[in-house]
Design a protein around this motif. Structure first.
Motif, short mmCIF file in Angstrom:
data_model
loop_
_atom_site.label_atom_id
_atom_site.label_comp_id
_atom_site.label_asym_id
_atom_site.label_seq_id
_atom_site.Cartn_x
_atom_site.Cartn_y
_atom_site.Cartn_z
N VAL A 32 -14.14 14.42 -55.91
CA VAL A 32 -15.11 13.34 -56.11
C VAL A 32 -14.51 11.99 -55.72
O VAL A 32 -15.18 11.15 -55.09
CB VAL A 32 -15.57 13.33 -57.58
CG1 VAL A 32 -16.41 12.08 -57.88
CG2 VAL A 32 -16.36 14.58 -57.90
N SER A 35 -14.39 11.62 -52.00
CA SER A 35 -15.73 11.42 -51.44
C SER A 35 -16.21 9.99 -51.61
O SER A 35 -16.93 9.46 -50.75
CB SER A 35 -16.72 12.39 -52.10
OG SER A 35 -16.32 13.73 -51.92
N ALA A 36 -15.80 9.36 -52.72
CA ALA A 36 -16.28 8.00 -53.02
C ALA A 36 -15.23 6.93 -52.75
O ALA A 36 -15.45 5.77 -53.09
CB ALA A 36 -16.74 7.92 -54.47
N THR A 60 -15.08 7.57 -59.92
CA THR A 60 -15.95 8.67 -60.32
C THR A 60 -17.36 8.41 -59.81
O THR A 60 -17.73 7.26 -59.52
CB THR A 60 -15.96 8.83 -61.85
OG1 THR A 60 -16.85 9.88 -62.21
CG2 THR A 60 -16.42 7.55 -62.52
N ASP A 61 -18.14 9.47 -59.73
CA ASP A 61 -19.55 9.34 -59.32
C ASP A 61 -20.48 9.40 -60.52
O ASP A 61 -21.69 9.64 -60.35
CB ASP A 61 -19.91 10.45 -58.32
CG ASP A 61 -19.71 11.84 -58.91
OD1 ASP A 61 -19.16 11.95 -60.03
OD2 ASP A 61 -20.12 12.82 -58.26
#
Length: 310
Positions: A32, A35-36, A60-61
């Protein structure tokens, strides 16, 4: 003795299962974060946007929590699983009397139990952090700053101290109770109380002593009430760990309590040096170390007064 205990831990299925669970949560949090990470490092309004490797542990998402939140939840289970039957299992198996028949001090037995578990946890956390650094280097190609390495190592040490407290508590309960199941259930009950119910009790107590109309409070009174709430919450080890990890992994954090507008006047939103962040979290680290020392001292006291028969 330490070598033998380490070998027993490594061959233990419960340790393998817990470590696999923590490793899976770490991989999920790392995925995660990777990805972010672009949006997090591209936000120039964030004072910590240059610390890419720290972002891997904090970004964090809002679906998967960051890794240090997982550790605050799973770390106690790891410590409890390593120590709840450290002494009582030896006595039930009949090996404790044989060990004490040898020229071995009782405190050496407890130290071997504690140090061996801490060694296993330290190696495991170091392996995870090296995996995180290697993954970040492969996927981003960004060089790590020395301050990031120091903060990540400090986070690893803090995590080991946090798990060590629960390990010391579980060893204390293994000395106090003859049955391993009783010690495990008591340790889990203490963990659930400090993690869940203690915060509820603090909120109920504060609500009872607050005036009916909080708007009549002055700024100094509001700060005094907030400091009192934080002091009560910091009795729980999880709160101490959360405060310390937040400060170490987010260099822009300057205070762990309420700050007035006068204190914020003229402050530049910039990351603090590692030494300054360490000074902020030193009371939390000292609290965890003191609690671990108290647990070990009580274990030694009870174990010295215990009669061991074959």
């Amino acid at each position: 003795m330490v070598r033998k205990e380490v070998a027993d831990h490594i061959r233990s299925w419960r340790l393998i299962v817990l470590m696999a669970l923590i490793a899976l949560t770490f991989i999920a949090s790392l995925y995660v974060s990777l990805s972010a990470i672009g949006a997090a490092t591209g936000n120039l309004n964030d004072p910590d946007h240059n610390f890419l490797y720290l972002k891997l542990l904090t970004v964090t998402d809002n679906v998967v929590p960051p890794f240090h939140v997982f550790i605050s939840f799973l770390g106690p289970l790891l410590g409890i699983s390593l120590g709840f039957d450290a002494v009582n299992a030896e006595q039930q198996n009949g090996t404790l009397a044989r060990i004490m028949a040898q020229p071995v001090y009782r405190d050496n037995l407890l130290l071997a139990k504690f140090v061996s578990a801490c060694l296993v946890v330290t190696v495991f956390f170091l392996a995870l952090e090296l995996l995180m650094i290697g993954g970040g280097l492969v996927f981003t190609g960004v060089r790590m700053e020395p301050q990031e390495l120091l903060r990540i190592l400090a986070f690893t040490v803090l995590s080991v101290v946090y798990v060590g407290f629960w390990l010391g508590l579980s060893i204390l309960l293994s000395v106090r109770f003859k049955q391993g199941a009783t010690a495990a259930l008591t340790a889990i009950g203490i963990w659930i109380f400090l993690t869940v119910f203690y915060q509820i009790i603090v909120k109920l107590v504060v609500r009872a002593i607050l005036p009916a109309d909080p708007g009549i409070l002055s700024q100094d009174q509001v700060i005094a009430y907030n400091n009192m709430i934080l002091d009560l919450l910091r009795v729980a080890p999880s709160q101490l760990y959360t405060d310390a990890t937040t400060t170490l992994l987010m260099p822009s954090v300057r205070s762990l309590g309420p700050v007035t507008m006068e204190q914020m006047a003229g402050a530049v939103p910039a990351p603090l040096p590692f030494k300054e962040s360490l000074m902020i979290v030193w009371p939390q680290v000292s609290g965890l170390l003191a609690a671990t020392t108290v647990c070990f001292a009580l274990s030694y006291y009870l174990f010295m007064r215990r009669e061991i028969r074959s």
